[in-house]
Design an enzyme around this catalytic site. Structure first.
Site, PDB file in Angstrom:
ATOM      1  CB  SER A 147      -1.326   3.334   5.416  1.00 46.03           C
ATOM      2  OG  SER A 147      -0.913   4.040   4.450  1.00 46.03           O
ATOM      3  CE1 TYR A 160      -4.213   5.073   3.426  1.00 45.27           C
ATOM      4  CE2 TYR A 160      -6.492   4.143   4.095  1.00 45.27           C
ATOM      5  CZ  TYR A 160      -5.257   3.903   3.962  1.00 45.27           C
ATOM      6  OH  TYR A 160      -4.437   2.785   3.545  1.00 45.27           O
TER       7      TYR A 160
END
Ligand code: NAP
Ligand code: GCO
Length: 267
Positions: A147, A160
């Site tokens: 990501s 996250y």
């Protein structure tokens, strides 16, 4: 032989975790188009049934498995079932993932653990389950879906970002530990992609205007748009194919240029 043949996945068995929809579905579709046999998983029968219909509508005979990737026994059983149904897994995409957008001071330890469990512990569990078969076959490809948050932080996504930062380093460590067995482990770092996971960031506001975050991301992306799952198909084929046999431990950012750009200057 043409170099283009090295991008073929003909005869390969690919497992895409969380491949019922979103990015995983697009990657699995790409792999099917490149000749691979497709296995995917998700947690519930409803999503599985819908996904099987969607794959069939694209002419893809995908095999779906109900499996929570955080549960090691379920993962071992799924890998064994795939071996019976399709063969030993040649390509693993650790795609299944969640996000919780909660300010850190308001996030419970349990909520933090849930994100780490799915986004970081599960790629370890699934990779550990498929590596023995890859070692025995003498080749393998593991692709971890990282990501922007493997490189950058932002408000409300502490768990996250910690998970995706860890996933970047797990990618490098699998490379280090298993490269000698002709196993390549790389990551794909998608930018901001229009999927159910980011739908809340693109909601049209009550006054009909675009979500502020939507406007922010478009201004921060040189491509001046959100990515689509289809933007990831080509890079995913590359990292799953013989064309990338000497690429290992790398994160390929497919982000429209976000990481290279300070952001559009205010007018
Ligand atoms: P999504 O639309 O929310 O899809 C997530 C998938 O993961 C679903 O199929 C879901 O299936 C599955 N899943 C979640 N937890 C699971 C578990 N414990 N066991 C098995 N399956 C599970 O997300 P997405 O946007 O496609 O993202 C896919 C991956 O790309 C994620 O790792 C995400 O972090 C990453 N990513 C997304 C973006 C983006 O902008 N969208 C950008 C960078 C990275 P069920 O819920 O039905 O089980
Ligand atoms: C967010 C988004 C991002 C994307 C993606 C960016 O809330 O910031 O969900 O985390 O999902 O990971 O690469």
């Amino acid at each position: 032989m043409s170099v283009l043949n090295s991008f073929s996945l003909e005869g390969k068995v690919a497992l895409v975790t969380g491949g019922a929809y979103g990015i995983g579905f697009a990657i699995a579709e790409a792999y099917a188009q490149a000749g691979a046999k497709i296995a995917f998983n998700c947690r519930g029968q409803e999503h599985l049934n819908k996904a099987l219909e969607d794959y069939a509508a694209k002419g893809i005979d995908a095999k779906g498995y109900i499996c929570d990737v955080t549960d090691e026994e379920q993962v071992k059983n799924m890998v064994a079932s795939i071996k019976e149904d399709l063969g030993v897994i040649d390509i693993l995409v650790n795609n299944a993932g969640i996000i919780k957008r909660i300010p850190m001071t308001e996030m419970s330890a349990e909520e933090f653990r849930q994100v780490i469990d799915i986004d970081l512990n599960a790629p370890f569990i699934v990779s550990k389950a498929v590596l023995p078969g890859m070692i025995e076959k003498g080749h393998g490809k593991i692709i971890n879906i990282c990501s922007m948050m493997s490189e950058l932080g932002r408000e409300t996504v502490s768990a996250y970002a910690a998970a995706k930062g860890g996933l970047k380093m797990l990618t490098k460590n699998i490379c280090a530990e298993y490269g000698e067995y002709n196993i390549q482990c790389n990551g794909i770092g998608p930018g901001y992609i229009a999927t159910p996971q980011t739908a809340p960031l693109r909601e049209i506001q009550p006054d009909g205007s675009r979500h502020p975050f939507d406007q922010f991301i478009v201004a921060k992306t040189p491509a001046a748009r959100w990515g689509t799952p289809e933007d990831l198909m080509g890079p995913a084929i590359f990292l799953a194919s013989d064309a990338s046999d000497f690429v290992n431990g790398q994160i390929l950012y497919v982000d429209g240029g976000i990481l290279a750009y300070i952001g559009k200057q205010p007018k």
